[in-house]
Motif scaffolding. Sequence first.
Motif, short mmCIF file in Angstrom:
data_model
loop_
_atom_site.label_atom_id
_atom_site.label_comp_id
_atom_site.label_asym_id
_atom_site.label_seq_id
_atom_site.Cartn_x
_atom_site.Cartn_y
_atom_site.Cartn_z
N ARG A 26 0.82 -1.21 0.00
CA ARG A 26 0.00 0.00 0.00
C ARG A 26 0.86 1.26 0.00
O ARG A 26 0.56 2.24 -0.68
CB ARG A 26 -0.93 0.03 1.21
N GLU A 27 1.91 1.26 0.79
CA GLU A 27 2.79 2.43 0.85
C GLU A 27 3.49 2.66 -0.49
O GLU A 27 3.60 3.80 -0.95
CB GLU A 27 3.83 2.25 1.96
N VAL A 28 3.96 1.59 -1.11
CA VAL A 28 4.62 1.71 -2.41
C VAL A 28 3.63 2.19 -3.46
O VAL A 28 3.95 3.05 -4.29
CB VAL A 28 5.26 0.36 -2.83
N ALA A 29 2.41 1.68 -3.42
CA ALA A 29 1.39 2.09 -4.38
C ALA A 29 1.11 3.58 -4.26
O ALA A 29 0.99 4.29 -5.25
CB ALA A 29 0.11 1.28 -4.16
N LYS A 30 1.04 4.06 -3.03
CA LYS A 30 0.78 5.48 -2.81
C LYS A 30 1.95 6.33 -3.32
O LYS A 30 1.75 7.37 -3.95
CB LYS A 30 0.55 5.74 -1.32
N LEU A 31 3.17 5.89 -3.09
CA LEU A 31 4.34 6.63 -3.54
C LEU A 31 4.45 6.67 -5.07
O LEU A 31 4.85 7.68 -5.63
CB LEU A 31 5.62 5.99 -2.99
N CYS A 32 4.10 5.57 -5.72
CA CYS A 32 4.25 5.46 -7.18
C CYS A 32 3.05 5.96 -7.95
O CYS A 32 3.14 6.22 -9.15
CB CYS A 32 4.51 4.01 -7.58
N GLY A 33 1.90 6.04 -7.31
CA GLY A 33 0.71 6.48 -8.00
C GLY A 33 0.01 5.38 -8.77
O GLY A 33 -0.79 5.65 -9.67
N TYR A 34 0.31 4.14 -8.45
CA TYR A 34 -0.35 2.99 -9.07
C TYR A 34 -1.26 2.35 -8.04
O TYR A 34 -1.14 2.60 -6.83
CB TYR A 34 0.67 1.96 -9.56
N SER A 35 -2.14 1.47 -8.50
CA SER A 35 -3.03 0.78 -7.56
C SER A 35 -2.26 -0.29 -6.81
O SER A 35 -1.21 -0.78 -7.26
CB SER A 35 -4.21 0.15 -8.30
N LYS A 36 -2.79 -0.66 -5.67
CA LYS A 36 -2.20 -1.72 -4.85
C LYS A 36 -2.13 -3.01 -5.65
O LYS A 36 -1.14 -3.76 -5.58
CB LYS A 36 -3.04 -1.89 -3.59
N SER A 37 -3.16 -3.28 -6.43
CA SER A 37 -3.21 -4.50 -7.24
C SER A 37 -2.10 -4.52 -8.29
O SER A 37 -1.47 -5.56 -8.52
CB SER A 37 -4.56 -4.63 -7.94
N THR A 38 -1.86 -3.38 -8.92
CA THR A 38 -0.81 -3.29 -9.94
C THR A 38 0.55 -3.52 -9.32
O THR A 38 1.37 -4.27 -9.85
CB THR A 38 -0.85 -1.91 -10.63
N VAL A 39 0.80 -2.89 -8.18
CA VAL A 39 2.08 -3.05 -7.50
C VAL A 39 2.28 -4.50 -7.11
O VAL A 39 3.34 -5.09 -7.36
CB VAL A 39 2.18 -2.12 -6.27
N HIS A 40 1.28 -5.11 -6.51
CA HIS A 40 1.40 -6.50 -6.08
C HIS A 40 1.62 -7.42 -7.27
O HIS A 40 2.48 -8.31 -7.22
CB HIS A 40 0.14 -6.92 -5.30
N HIS A 41 0.89 -7.21 -8.34
CA HIS A 41 1.04 -8.04 -9.53
C HIS A 41 2.45 -7.89 -10.12
O HIS A 41 3.09 -8.89 -10.47
CB HIS A 41 -0.01 -7.66 -10.58
N ASP A 42 2.92 -6.66 -10.22
CA ASP A 42 4.26 -6.43 -10.76
C ASP A 42 5.33 -7.10 -9.91
O ASP A 42 6.26 -7.71 -10.44
CB ASP A 42 4.55 -4.93 -10.85
#
Length: 85
Positions: A26-42
Amino acid sequence: MVIIMDIEDRVIKMANLLLEDNRTVREVAKLCGYSKSTVHHDLTTKLSKYDNSLYEKVRNLLEYNKKIRHIRGGEATRLKYLKIQ
């Protein structure tokens, strides 16, 4: 906010952000501007194609975060009710 166009660069940047301060997805998603799902999938599927050693480190941190998520949730709830009182 970090905006990265190339997928490989984006995935590696997300992995480094996660490992940098033992952040959550969640923290990485907020920093990058992507969704939590996108970050987790990547981080769970695409990263292994680009950097296997980095993938192992990320996988270990994600497993650790999953193990302690009930503790983090309980702490957040405790702090919420302390603010109300």
